[in-house]
Design a protein around this motif. Sequence first.
Motif: not given
Length: 227
Positions: A10-16, A18-27, A110-113
């Motif tokens: 939940a974030d009003d910034q699309m880039m945030v 999408q960025g977190f989605t990409v990072l977490l889906d790779a985990e 925070a880093s992806a890790e």
Amino acid sequence: MTAPIRVLIADDQMMVRQGFTVLLDAEPGIEVVGQAVDGLDAVAKVAELAPDVVLMDIRMPGLGGIEATHRITAAPGATARVLVLTTFDLDEYVYEALRAGASGFLLKDASAEELAQAVRVVADGQALLAPTITKRLIAEFARVTRSARTARTPRQGRAGDLTERETEVLSLIAQGLSNAEIAERLVVAEQTVKTHVGRILVKLGLRDRTQAAVFAYETGLVRPAGY
């Protein structure tokens, strides 16, 4: 096979988002099941998607992250745990977010890790608090208890249900110690500490360690040094 941890961002910034989605889906073991653009959307998506963890921005238009966190965690049968997203580790709203039911906080840089670890820790029922936030919380609790020492909440009576050892463990939780650190301090096995923590949460009707720390300070069961 263990089911993946379901995450809502939940974030009003699309880039945030999408960025977190990409990072977490790779985990491995983590799956982003949805995104929310504000607090109201987050509350609705939690009801619809039943995520295990919500990454919640604090400052959003309309319904902000603090009220959204309260609505999510206070809902009947609530199981989702909220991990607050913040830009600064001394964000003035972090304290209120934790009181509203958040299980911890995470810096947006925070880093992806670190992100993946934070999700796993919160999903496992543990609290995620950095030392700077723990110290700030203690200072805030000290201020509150100074101004309302005579105030007594209904929850205070429940502290009497704790054994002497459980009270000791609760005090150490409130000081920000991990299970391993508490075990070392008390010279007991870490599993023994986990058992004590579980019993404390059940007896006090609390969800996690963060709520336990809030309870300890707000009821005066534990007071910061010097107060």
